[in-house]
Design an enzyme around this catalytic site. Structure first.
Site, PDB file in Angstrom:
ATOM      1  N   ILE A 114      62.593  19.011 -17.490  1.00 45.74           N
ATOM      2  CA  ILE A 114      62.615  19.445 -18.895  1.00 45.74           C
ATOM      3  C   ILE A 114      61.617  20.578 -19.146  1.00 45.74           C
ATOM      4  CG2 ILE A 114      60.954  17.770 -19.882  1.00 45.74           C
ATOM      5  CD1 ILE A 114      64.319  18.970 -21.384  1.00 45.74           C
ATOM      6  N   SER A 148      50.975  19.571 -12.385  1.00 49.37           N
ATOM      7  CA  SER A 148      51.937  18.616 -11.859  1.00 49.37           C
ATOM      8  C   SER A 148      51.491  18.287 -10.436  1.00 49.37           C
ATOM      9  CB  SER A 148      53.327  19.275 -11.814  1.00 49.37           C
ATOM     10  OG  SER A 148      54.342  18.387 -12.153  1.00 49.37           O
ATOM     11  N   LYS A 182      59.787  13.294 -25.751  1.00 48.69           N
ATOM     12  CA  LYS A 182      60.308  11.977 -26.098  1.00 48.69           C
ATOM     13  C   LYS A 182      60.491  11.150 -24.823  1.00 48.69           C
ATOM     14  CE  LYS A 182      63.937  11.386 -24.577  1.00 48.69           C
ATOM     15  NZ  LYS A 182      64.893  11.532 -23.442  1.00 48.69           N
ATOM     16  N   ASP A 223      66.761   6.239 -22.026  1.00 48.47           N
ATOM     17  CA  ASP A 223      66.105   7.551 -21.918  1.00 48.47           C
ATOM     18  C   ASP A 223      66.961   8.605 -22.633  1.00 48.47           C
ATOM     19  OD1 ASP A 223      64.041   9.465 -20.689  1.00 48.47           O
ATOM     20  OD2 ASP A 223      65.949  10.266 -19.986  1.00 48.47           O
TER      21      ASP A 223
HETATM   22  P1  NAP Z   1      61.107  14.910 -14.051  1.00 51.51           P
HETATM   23  O1  NAP Z   1      62.023  16.003 -13.661  1.00 51.51           O
HETATM   24  O2  NAP Z   1      60.998  13.713 -13.186  1.00 51.51           O
HETATM   25  O3  NAP Z   1      59.678  15.560 -14.277  1.00 51.51           O
HETATM   26  C1  NAP Z   1      58.517  14.824 -14.534  1.00 51.51           C
HETATM   27  C2  NAP Z   1      57.327  15.643 -14.097  1.00 51.51           C
HETATM   28  O4  NAP Z   1      56.128  14.928 -14.421  1.00 51.51           O
HETATM   29  C3  NAP Z   1      57.300  15.919 -12.592  1.00 51.51           C
HETATM   30  O5  NAP Z   1      57.071  17.287 -12.435  1.00 51.51           O
HETATM   31  C4  NAP Z   1      56.100  15.097 -12.111  1.00 51.51           C
HETATM   32  O6  NAP Z   1      55.347  15.700 -11.092  1.00 51.51           O
HETATM   33  C5  NAP Z   1      55.237  15.154 -13.348  1.00 51.51           C
HETATM   34  N1  NAP Z   1      54.123  14.207 -13.305  1.00 51.51           N
HETATM   35  C6  NAP Z   1      54.124  12.919 -12.902  1.00 51.51           C
HETATM   36  N2  NAP Z   1      52.886  12.411 -13.012  1.00 51.51           N
HETATM   37  C7  NAP Z   1      52.077  13.404 -13.496  1.00 51.51           C
HETATM   38  C8  NAP Z   1      50.703  13.495 -13.835  1.00 51.51           C
HETATM   39  N3  NAP Z   1      49.856  12.454 -13.721  1.00 51.51           N
HETATM   40  N4  NAP Z   1      50.226  14.692 -14.282  1.00 51.51           N
HETATM   41  C9  NAP Z   1      51.035  15.741 -14.423  1.00 51.51           C
HETATM   42  N5  NAP Z   1      52.358  15.712 -14.133  1.00 51.51           N
HETATM   43  C10 NAP Z   1      52.871  14.549 -13.677  1.00 51.51           C
HETATM   44  O7  NAP Z   1      61.482  14.358 -15.500  1.00 51.51           O
HETATM   45  P2  NAP Z   1      62.085  15.167 -16.754  1.00 51.51           P
HETATM   46  O8  NAP Z   1      63.557  15.090 -16.749  1.00 51.51           O
HETATM   47  O9  NAP Z   1      61.457  16.495 -16.830  1.00 51.51           O
HETATM   48  O10 NAP Z   1      61.622  14.214 -17.933  1.00 51.51           O
HETATM   49  C11 NAP Z   1      60.291  14.151 -18.368  1.00 51.51           C
HETATM   50  C12 NAP Z   1      60.289  13.647 -19.798  1.00 51.51           C
HETATM   51  O11 NAP Z   1      61.062  14.551 -20.578  1.00 51.51           O
HETATM   52  C13 NAP Z   1      60.933  12.271 -19.960  1.00 51.51           C
HETATM   53  O12 NAP Z   1      60.231  11.497 -20.897  1.00 51.51           O
HETATM   54  C14 NAP Z   1      62.326  12.579 -20.484  1.00 51.51           C
HETATM   55  O13 NAP Z   1      62.818  11.566 -21.340  1.00 51.51           O
HETATM   56  C15 NAP Z   1      62.053  13.843 -21.285  1.00 51.51           C
HETATM   57  N6  NAP Z   1      63.254  14.679 -21.431  1.00 51.51           N
HETATM   58  C16 NAP Z   1      64.044  14.960 -20.358  1.00 51.51           C
HETATM   59  C17 NAP Z   1      65.219  15.695 -20.554  1.00 51.51           C
HETATM   60  C18 NAP Z   1      66.129  16.053 -19.416  1.00 51.51           C
HETATM   61  O14 NAP Z   1      67.253  16.513 -19.688  1.00 51.51           O
HETATM   62  N7  NAP Z   1      65.726  15.904 -18.170  1.00 51.51           N
HETATM   63  C19 NAP Z   1      65.558  16.141 -21.825  1.00 51.51           C
HETATM   64  C20 NAP Z   1      64.687  15.902 -22.870  1.00 51.51           C
HETATM   65  C21 NAP Z   1      63.541  15.158 -22.662  1.00 51.51           C
HETATM   66  P3  NAP Z   1      55.637  15.878  -9.535  1.00 51.51           P
HETATM   67  O15 NAP Z   1      57.121  15.907  -9.373  1.00 51.51           O
HETATM   68  O16 NAP Z   1      54.957  17.171  -9.306  1.00 51.51           O
HETATM   69  O17 NAP Z   1      55.019  14.706  -8.841  1.00 51.51           O
END
Ligand code: NAP
Length: 317
Positions: free
Chosen positions: A22, A44, A98, A176
């Site tokens: 995101i 990250s 969110k 989610d």
């Molecule tokens: P994601 O692709 O798994 O990304 C999560 C990120 O958080 C990864 O880069 C991970 O790092 C990082 N992270 C984990 N622990 C951390 C820490 N202690 N400090 C800093 N960074 C850390 O997940 P995402 O899809 O982006 O979703 C993240 C949030 O956004 C969720 O709550 C989701 O509900 C929301 N969201 C997602 C979407 C969507 O379409 N994907 C849409 C709207 C909202 P590493 O990989 O570098 O370990």
């Protein structure tokens, strides 16, 4: 009142926490697209998108860039409270992706700490900024509804590849994406929404549901049915349907980008939700305000509290 922790004359300096899907798809383009905002750096543990000065931890990023005024947290929800509290303790305004946290108490703790430290907090609900949501809210406000139905069905393998955190405790599983529907619901309906019954289908090898059906009711008796499914193979569906006492029908499709009334197209736009979200956040910071509504998270929490857990086949990605 102008918040003392910002300088209204300059751009708002942002540090991004969590450089995953995101952050890359939406936050970075939205920040670059707004001349009032500057992306200073990100952090990250592993992900390193191009063109972002990236650190491993929030602590390191803030040490290297004391000029950061705002921290936008885009990590999975389970670790969001600790990161938000670290940012607030450092005097930064906070933008939460969110859902705002993994539990209601965590979200309330973040809100109280932001208030106590005089920083702005945005518990963001991006779907509320979808282009047809406000028109839908106005349409509903002028009518009495007889029913409302949410159908939110997508393919987890297509939209969340490799995101193992979704099916661990606190990841919320199908909620989610489902919480996006609930964020629209609580925006377009004035009344409090009460969960009456929830069936939560949890794969044998997961801690969170892969599909769920909720029966809800508003305090004035409007029945609301929601069907959430993470295994939708064909037509991906993010729709909300309503009927009025006069027999009119409303259908909000594609997560709030298409509105049909009585079967006729009224509005169809592809406007970025995140441009609106960041404009809103900028305004909050500049006016020393916060926006932290946890009502969608409360519905999910209530569904988990009174829901019946039903075993589903193992989920293998
Ligand atoms: P994601 O692709 O798994 O990304 C999560 C990120 O958080 C990864 O880069 C991970 O790092 C990082 N992270 C984990 N622990 C951390 C820490 N202690 N400090 C800093 N960074 C850390 O997940 P995402 O899809 O982006 O979703 C993240 C949030 O956004 C969720 O709550 C989701 O509900 C929301 N969201 C997602 C979407 C969507 O379409 N994907 C849409 C709207 C909202 P590493 O990989 O570098 O370990």
């Amino acid at each position: 009142m102008q918040n003392q922790k910002t300088n209204a004359a300059s751009t708002l300096k942002i540090g991004l926490v969590g450089l995953g899907k995101i952050a890359v798809d939406q936050h970075i383009p939205a920040i670059h697209g707004n001349p009032k905002l500057t992306l200073v750096a990100g952090c990250s543990p592993h992900d390193r998108p191009p063109n972002v000065l990236a650190y491993s931890t929030l602590n390191e990023m803030l040490k290297m860039h004391p000029e950061i005024e705002v921290v936008a947290i885009c990590t999975p929800p389970q670790i969001r409270r600790a990161l938000a509290m670290e940012a607030i303790a450092a005097g930064k305004h906070v933008f939460l992706e969110k859902p705002p946290a993994a539990t209601i108490d965590e979200a309330e703790t973040i809100k109280n700490m932001a208030l106590a430290n005089g920083v702005s907090l945005l518990a963001s609900w991006h779907s509320r900024f979808a282009p047809a949501v406000e028109t839908t809210r106005e349409w509903i406000a002028q009518r009495t509804l007889t029913s409302l139905r949410i159908v939110w069905k997508e393919n987890v393998r297509q939209w969340h590849p490799g995101q193992k955190w979704i099916f661990t405790a606190g990841g919320m599983g199908v909620f989610d994406p489902g919480i996006n529907a609930l964020s629209i619901l609580t925006q377009i309906i004035k009344d409090t929404v009460l969960v009456q019954k929830a069936d939560l289908h949890v794969p044998l090898n997961c801690a969170a549901p892969i599909s769920a059906e909720l029966d809800m009711m508003t305090e004035r008796g409007l029945p609301i049915r929601a069907e959430f499914d993470f295994l939708q193979k064909d037509l991906q569906t993010w729709s909300i349907f309503a009927e009025s006492t006069a027999g009119e029908t409303m259908a909000l499709h594609m997560g709030g980008t298409i509105l049909e009334i009585d079967g006729k197209l009224v509005l169809q736009e592809k406007e970025s939700e995140y441009a609106g979200l960041y404009a809103h956040f900028y305004q909050l910071v500049r006016t020393g305000k916060s926006d932290a509504d946890f009502s969608p998270l409360r519905i999910v929490a209530d569904a988990f509290m009174i829901g019946k857990t039903i075993a589903a086949p193992e989920f293998i990605e």
